[in-house]
Design a protein around this motif. Structure first.
Motif, PDB file in Angstrom:
ATOM      1  N   UNK A 143       0.841  -1.190   0.000  1.00  0.00           N
ATOM      2  CA  UNK A 143       0.000   0.000   0.000  1.00  0.00           C
ATOM      3  C   UNK A 143       0.876   1.240   0.000  1.00  0.00           C
ATOM      4  N   UNK A 144       0.364   2.294  -0.606  1.00  0.00           N
ATOM      5  CA  UNK A 144       0.988   3.609  -0.523  1.00  0.00           C
ATOM      6  C   UNK A 144      -0.003   4.535   0.160  1.00  0.00           C
ATOM      7  N   UNK A 145       0.415   5.131   1.285  1.00  0.00           N
ATOM      8  CA  UNK A 145      -0.484   5.960   2.083  1.00  0.00           C
ATOM      9  C   UNK A 145       0.161   7.312   2.346  1.00  0.00           C
ATOM     10  N   UNK A 146      -0.671   8.346   2.330  1.00  0.00           N
ATOM     11  CA  UNK A 146      -0.197   9.707   2.565  1.00  0.00           C
ATOM     12  C   UNK A 146      -0.003   9.945   4.060  1.00  0.00           C
ATOM     13  N   UNK A 178       1.273  16.114   1.334  1.00  0.00           N
ATOM     14  CA  UNK A 178       1.866  14.974   2.026  1.00  0.00           C
ATOM     15  C   UNK A 178       2.698  14.099   1.110  1.00  0.00           C
ATOM     16  N   UNK A 179       3.488  13.221   1.735  1.00  0.00           N
ATOM     17  CA  UNK A 179       4.287  12.259   0.991  1.00  0.00           C
ATOM     18  C   UNK A 179       3.695  10.864   1.138  1.00  0.00           C
ATOM     19  N   UNK A 180       3.871  10.041   0.098  1.00  0.00           N
ATOM     20  CA  UNK A 180       3.379   8.668   0.132  1.00  0.00           C
ATOM     21  C   UNK A 180       4.426   7.755   0.762  1.00  0.00           C
ATOM     22  N   UNK A 181       3.960   6.902   1.680  1.00  0.00           N
ATOM     23  CA  UNK A 181       4.841   5.942   2.341  1.00  0.00           C
ATOM     24  C   UNK A 181       4.345   4.529   2.059  1.00  0.00           C
ATOM     25  N   UNK A 182       5.288   3.614   1.951  1.00  0.00           N
ATOM     26  CA  UNK A 182       4.965   2.231   1.589  1.00  0.00           C
ATOM     27  C   UNK A 182       4.694   1.401   2.838  1.00  0.00           C
ATOM     28  N   UNK A 183       3.663   0.548   2.760  1.00  0.00           N
ATOM     29  CA  UNK A 183       3.306  -0.356   3.855  1.00  0.00           C
ATOM     30  C   UNK A 183       3.020  -1.740   3.287  1.00  0.00           C
ATOM     31  N   UNK A 184       3.538  -2.770   3.938  1.00  0.00           N
ATOM     32  CA  UNK A 184       3.151  -4.134   3.612  1.00  0.00           C
ATOM     33  C   UNK A 184       1.891  -4.467   4.407  1.00  0.00           C
ATOM     34  N   UNK A 185       0.988  -5.236   3.797  1.00  0.00           N
ATOM     35  CA  UNK A 185      -0.302  -5.442   4.448  1.00  0.00           C
ATOM     36  C   UNK A 185      -0.954  -6.743   3.996  1.00  0.00           C
TER      37      UNK A 185
END
Length: 468
Positions: free
Chosen positions: A251-254, A290-297
């Motif tokens: 996922x990419x989240x702000x 905002x910046x996008x941050x990567x998350x494993x999910x």
């Protein structure tokens, strides 16, 4: 607490067996040591589920759920049922063995490919094992809708689904047979269907907020993300994910607004401006700051606004008021992977247990379950048969309610486990207690023998001793 009054009728009911805690000696909980497990699944959480007697693997991609695993699944489904009933959805049960005729009409019989289980009955008729129920529910509801006055309709079920996964892995996270909640909505207009979709989407938020809630965790444990509709079709969809390093999804989240998306369909200010794929560190296109941050999910839920994808293909609709032409029903579908939730919970619960361990060189294996979902909310553990009567009284006292440092503790007996297996050593039962993961553990051990003090263990709290 010594001398605390317990009503006589409670004592009588306890002795008669009508009002008792769950005795572990009577419960089928086959625990096994770590070295007895066969080499296989590498996820530590899966190994702990096997060691603790929650599940047993039957074959590749299929599992049996044992009593304490079933207790957790029932608690999960209870939360889901409460929230689905709150949005006026009616519970049904549809067959798992289906005719493929409707699937040919929608084109999904071919589109599903090898994931669809196909079989023939004794007469040679083709049948399938249901991986989902869009076609079946469209027929079921469509045949009963006589006019627009019958709408809206919302129905859901919690039942088994089947998909021939090419590579079952990660324990309960990717299996061939699984328990799923699927809700289907039917509306007259696009606007009404969108309103229904939003209402159910909010209900999903409440479901996951309740399920993935640990009292001692402040950061988010789950996330909602924009998603691709894929083979399901429809106009748009959302995924619901549990944040976990072992997750298969990215996922990419702000970090400055609520925007989040599966990387497969994510966009950013930079990707639009420079015509390239989106990546972590890009500027969020939704808020522009905002910046996008990567998350494993791990995906545990998915909602789709289907439109008329199925109702039009199968020919079900109604005549709107003040119109003459028949219009296809506007649909939505909403899924939650119930057994996958157990796998995702185990991932986080195992990690939380490891974080709570004291660095004394002795590695233990266990779970820290959310309070609302642990197999038992409390475990009472007498070290010897001499302490059994006191342990039984303590179980009753928990049901009546007691105070610990000013904090009320009241736990119904059906959610209290009494470890009366005094033929096993206290040490081995404490290891089992770690795997059981009860939020409250009361040990009647050496301190009780000498000073009548019960040891109280809670996650995130120092060990307490109460005189009993």
């Amino acid at each position: 607490m010594r001398g605390t009054f317990v009503p006589r009728h409670v004592h009588h009911a306890f002795k008669s067996g009508r009002y008792t805690p769950v005795r572990l000696s009577k419960l089928f909980v086959p625990t096994v040591p770590a070295d007895a497990l066969a080499a296989g699944d590498t996820l530590e959480s899966v190994r702990r589920l096997l060691r603790g007697g929650y599940v047993r693997q039957s074959a590749s991609g299929t599992y049996s759920y044992l009593p304490i695993g079933m207790r957790m699944l029932k608690k999960v489904t209870h939360i889901i049922e409460e929230e689905m009933n709150a949005v006026d959805a009616s519970q049904v049960e549809m067959p798992q063995l289906l005719s493929p005729a409707l699937w040919h009409k929608t084109g999904r019989f071919e589109a599903m490919g090898h994931e669809l289980y196909r079989l023939k009955d004794r007469r040679g008729s083709d049948m399938i094992l249901a991986p989902t129920h869009e076609e079946e529910v469209t027929k079921l509801v469509g045949m009963e809708i006589e006019s627009a006055k019958s709408l809206p309709v919302r129905v859901y079920q919690i039942g088994r689904k089947f998909r021939d996964e090419p590579r079952p892995r990660a324990g309960l996270l990717r299996t061939k047979e699984f328990l799923m909640k699927d809700l289907y909505s039917f509306d007259l207009s696009v606007q009404e269907a969108q309103a229904t979709y939003e209402e159910v989407r909010q209900a999903y938020g409440r479901v996951f907020e309740r399920i993935f809630h640990w009292d001692h965790i402040s950061e988010p444990t789950w996330m909602q993300a924009n998603a691709d509709s894929g083979a399901m079709g429809g106009t748009f969809s959302h995924e619901f994910h549990v944040l976990d390093p072992a997750g298969e999804d990215t996922l990419l989240a702000c970090d400055d607004c609520t925007y989040a998306s599966n990387v497969e369909c994510a966009v950013s200010h930079d990707s639009i401006q420079h015509d390239r794929d989106v990546q972590a560190g890009d500027t969020c296109h939704a808020c522009g700051s905002g910046q996008l941050h990567e998350h494993r999910a791990i995906e545990v839920g998915h909602t789709f606004l289907l439109g008329t994808r199925y109702s039009e293909a199968l020919g079900y609709g109604v005549v709107p008021p003040q119109q003459q032409n028949r219009e296809p029903l506007q649909m939505g579908c909403y899924g939650i992977g119930v057994t996958r939730i157990l796998g995702a919970l185990a991932q986080r619960a195992a990690r939380e247990f490891d974080l709570q361990q004291v660095p004394d060189g002795k590695r233990r294996a266990g779970f820290v379950w959310p309070n609302e979902l642990a197999p038992f909310h409390a475990l009472v553990l007498p070290s010897t048969p001499r302490h059994m009567e006191a342990a039984q009284r303590l179980c009753l006292q928990l049901d009546q309610g007691l105070s610990l440092d000013g904090e009320a503790c009241q736990i119904p007996l059906w959610d209290v486990a009494l470890d009366d297996r005094t033929d096993k050593s206290l040490g081995s039962r404490l290891f089992d207690a770690d795997l059981l993961g009860s939020p409250w553990v009361f040990v009647l051990g050496k301190h009780f023998e000498k000073e009548r003090k019960v040891e109280v263990r809670r996650v995130g709290h120092p060990v307490q001793y109460i005189t009993y």
